[in-house]
Write a protein that holds these residues in place. Structure first.
Motif, PDB file in Angstrom:
ATOM      1  N   ALA A 210      16.970  76.120   8.945  1.00  0.00           N
ATOM      2  CA  ALA A 210      16.878  75.747  10.400  1.00  0.00           C
ATOM      3  C   ALA A 210      16.301  77.078  10.831  1.00  0.00           C
ATOM      4  N   GLY A 211      15.266  76.682  11.971  1.00  0.00           N
ATOM      5  CA  GLY A 211      14.318  77.524  12.732  1.00  0.00           C
ATOM      6  C   GLY A 211      13.157  77.683  11.964  1.00  0.00           C
ATOM      7  N   ARG A 212      12.923  77.076  10.924  1.00  0.00           N
ATOM      8  CA  ARG A 212      11.623  77.246  10.244  1.00  0.00           C
ATOM      9  C   ARG A 212      10.768  75.877  10.826  1.00  0.00           C
ATOM     10  N   TRP A 213       9.581  76.260  10.476  1.00  0.00           N
ATOM     11  CA  TRP A 213       8.439  75.125  11.139  1.00  0.00           C
ATOM     12  C   TRP A 213       8.016  74.189   9.866  1.00  0.00           C
ATOM     13  N   GLU A 214       7.476  73.110  10.239  1.00  0.00           N
ATOM     14  CA  GLU A 214       7.216  72.003   9.133  1.00  0.00           C
ATOM     15  C   GLU A 214       6.223  70.889  10.102  1.00  0.00           C
ATOM     16  N   LEU A 215       5.697  70.124   9.352  1.00  0.00           N
ATOM     17  CA  LEU A 215       5.138  68.913   9.585  1.00  0.00           C
ATOM     18  C   LEU A 215       5.998  67.789   9.752  1.00  0.00           C
ATOM     19  N   PRO A 216       5.956  66.918  10.967  1.00  0.00           N
ATOM     20  CA  PRO A 216       6.908  65.744  10.970  1.00  0.00           C
ATOM     21  C   PRO A 216       6.684  64.965   9.736  1.00  0.00           C
ATOM     22  N   GLY A 217       7.704  64.295   9.366  1.00  0.00           N
ATOM     23  CA  GLY A 217       7.547  63.094   8.172  1.00  0.00           C
ATOM     24  C   GLY A 217       9.098  63.182   7.405  1.00  0.00           C
ATOM     25  N   GLY A 218       8.884  62.650   6.357  1.00  0.00           N
ATOM     26  CA  GLY A 218      10.194  62.411   5.536  1.00  0.00           C
ATOM     27  C   GLY A 218      10.188  61.876   4.277  1.00  0.00           C
ATOM     28  N   LYS A 219      11.124  61.354   3.776  1.00  0.00           N
ATOM     29  CA  LYS A 219      11.248  60.791   2.437  1.00  0.00           C
ATOM     30  C   LYS A 219      10.736  59.548   2.231  1.00  0.00           C
ATOM     31  N   VAL A 220      10.277  59.042   0.922  1.00  0.00           N
ATOM     32  CA  VAL A 220       9.643  57.770   0.821  1.00  0.00           C
ATOM     33  C   VAL A 220      10.843  57.116   0.008  1.00  0.00           C
ATOM     34  N   GLU A 221      11.088  56.075   0.509  1.00  0.00           N
ATOM     35  CA  GLU A 221      12.452  55.141  -0.221  1.00  0.00           C
ATOM     36  C   GLU A 221      11.678  54.551  -1.397  1.00  0.00           C
TER      37      GLU A 221
ATOM     38  N   GLY B 184      14.005  64.582  17.644  1.00  0.00           N
ATOM     39  CA  GLY B 184      15.318  64.100  17.020  1.00  0.00           C
ATOM     40  C   GLY B 184      16.188  64.729  16.529  1.00  0.00           C
ATOM     41  N   GLU B 185      17.151  64.343  15.970  1.00  0.00           N
ATOM     42  CA  GLU B 185      18.422  65.251  15.293  1.00  0.00           C
ATOM     43  C   GLU B 185      17.722  66.184  14.415  1.00  0.00           C
ATOM     44  N   GLY B 186      16.546  65.805  13.494  1.00  0.00           N
ATOM     45  CA  GLY B 186      16.271  66.815  12.329  1.00  0.00           C
ATOM     46  C   GLY B 186      15.225  67.849  12.951  1.00  0.00           C
ATOM     47  N   HIS B 187      15.073  68.195  14.219  1.00  0.00           N
ATOM     48  CA  HIS B 187      14.255  69.210  14.904  1.00  0.00           C
ATOM     49  C   HIS B 187      14.923  69.649  16.274  1.00  0.00           C
ATOM     50  N   GLN B 188      14.786  71.026  16.081  1.00  0.00           N
ATOM     51  CA  GLN B 188      15.245  71.579  17.560  1.00  0.00           C
ATOM     52  C   GLN B 188      14.016  71.867  18.530  1.00  0.00           C
ATOM     53  N   GLU B 189      13.012  71.874  17.991  1.00  0.00           N
ATOM     54  CA  GLU B 189      11.711  71.741  19.024  1.00  0.00           C
ATOM     55  C   GLU B 189      10.467  71.150  18.471  1.00  0.00           C
ATOM     56  N   LEU B 190       9.748  70.637  19.196  1.00  0.00           N
ATOM     57  CA  LEU B 190       8.481  70.078  18.982  1.00  0.00           C
ATOM     58  C   LEU B 190       7.559  70.942  19.735  1.00  0.00           C
ATOM     59  N   ARG B 191       6.425  71.397  19.260  1.00  0.00           N
ATOM     60  CA  ARG B 191       5.393  72.271  19.970  1.00  0.00           C
ATOM     61  C   ARG B 191       3.974  71.899  19.736  1.00  0.00           C
ATOM     62  N   TRP B 192       3.088  71.539  20.676  1.00  0.00           N
ATOM     63  CA  TRP B 192       1.716  71.672  20.389  1.00  0.00           C
ATOM     64  C   TRP B 192       1.002  72.870  20.174  1.00  0.00           C
ATOM     65  N   VAL B 193       0.601  73.261  19.376  1.00  0.00           N
ATOM     66  CA  VAL B 193       0.184  74.654  18.988  1.00  0.00           C
ATOM     67  C   VAL B 193      -1.260  74.784  18.892  1.00  0.00           C
ATOM     68  N   PRO B 194      -2.122  75.571  19.427  1.00  0.00           N
ATOM     69  CA  PRO B 194      -3.556  75.613  19.171  1.00  0.00           C
ATOM     70  C   PRO B 194      -3.809  76.595  17.703  1.00  0.00           C
ATOM     71  N   TRP B 195      -4.817  76.076  17.238  1.00  0.00           N
ATOM     72  CA  TRP B 195      -5.187  76.554  15.688  1.00  0.00           C
ATOM     73  C   TRP B 195      -5.080  77.998  15.747  1.00  0.00           C
ATOM     74  N   ASP B 196      -5.251  78.770  16.576  1.00  0.00           N
ATOM     75  CA  ASP B 196      -5.279  80.175  16.354  1.00  0.00           C
ATOM     76  C   ASP B 196      -4.049  80.816  16.499  1.00  0.00           C
ATOM     77  N   GLN B 197      -2.796  80.066  16.634  1.00  0.00           N
ATOM     78  CA  GLN B 197      -1.808  80.531  16.923  1.00  0.00           C
ATOM     79  C   GLN B 197      -0.742  79.710  15.703  1.00  0.00           C
ATOM     80  N   VAL B 198      -1.201  78.862  15.019  1.00  0.00           N
ATOM     81  CA  VAL B 198      -0.663  77.951  13.814  1.00  0.00           C
ATOM     82  C   VAL B 198       0.175  78.910  13.109  1.00  0.00           C
ATOM     83  N   PHE B 199      -0.686  79.979  12.606  1.00  0.00           N
ATOM     84  CA  PHE B 199       0.145  80.785  11.620  1.00  0.00           C
ATOM     85  C   PHE B 199       0.975  81.830  11.980  1.00  0.00           C
ATOM     86  N   ASP B 200       0.936  82.028  13.358  1.00  0.00           N
ATOM     87  CA  ASP B 200       2.107  82.793  13.852  1.00  0.00           C
ATOM     88  C   ASP B 200       3.548  82.141  13.798  1.00  0.00           C
ATOM     89  N   LEU B 201       3.651  80.981  13.565  1.00  0.00           N
ATOM     90  CA  LEU B 201       4.770  80.326  13.510  1.00  0.00           C
ATOM     91  C   LEU B 201       5.536  80.804  11.905  1.00  0.00           C
TER      92      LEU B 201
END
Length: 183
Positions: free
Chosen positions: A32-43, A143-160
């Motif tokens: 919880a609180g860590r950042w990721e790309l949206p997606g999920g498991k393949v059935e 959705g329920e799997g994420h607490q926040e969605l954020r559009w992040v400029p490339w120069d700030q992506v690695f700050d997450l």
């Protein structure tokens, strides 16, 4: 046997991406609180690209155009990434006992799997750059799997605070989509 998860590097526009959609996990507790790309498991039996479209529709309520898969640059996790996972799972967690040991089940078995990124345990991830239909940067409701969605400029992506195995993936995505920003 390895398990495939799929993710989308959703950008404002594939031809000239300025921002990346980043998703902050809401669970499990150790992630919880860590950042990721949206997606999920393949059935089982599901086409990976179809699984990604399904997951994005379920999680975010969006449709996307997919670019070409961003191929893995590594076959196995390095020691720094394993140590970061150990620290995350120090208090327990689903993959606590799978950070170390034999990862032969997660080694690529064929050309398709060679494109996949190692995550933790038996998990591997296939990643596509993507653009919303229609293109843009609308405000999205997590959705329920994420607490926040954020559009992040490339120069700030690695700050997450990304999940450990995602860091080399994010670097490869940036280098692929924005070679002018590559290290």
């Amino acid at each position: 046997m390895s398990k495939l998860v799929v993710a989308a590097a959703i950008v404002d526009e594939l031809s000239n991406p300025q921002v990346l959609l980043c998703a902050q996990r809401s669970y499990p507790a150790e992630l919880a609180g860590r950042w990721e790309l949206p997606g999920g498991k393949v059935e089982p039996g599901e086409d990976p690209a179809a699984a990604l479209h399904r997951e994005l529709a379920e999680e975010l309520g969006v449709r996307v155009d997919l670019g070409q898969v961003v191929p893995a640059r590594i076959a196995q996790l390095d020691e720094a990434t394993r140590q970061a996972w150990r620290e995350l799972y120090a208090q327990g967690g689903r993959y606590q006992d799978q950070v170390d040991g034999d990862f032969s089940a997660n080694r690529p078995q064929d050309a398709q799997e060679a494109r996949d990124w190692p995550l933790v345990g038996e998990l591997r991830m296939r990643v596509w750059p993507a653009q919303l239909i229609p293109a843009g940067t609308p405000e999205l409701v997590p959705g329920e799997g994420h607490q926040e969605l954020r559009w992040v400029p490339w120069d700030q992506v690695f700050d997450l605070d990304w999940l450990p195995a995602d860091l080399p993936i994010i670097a490869a995505i940036r280098d692929t989509l924005r070679p002018d920003l590559a290290d």
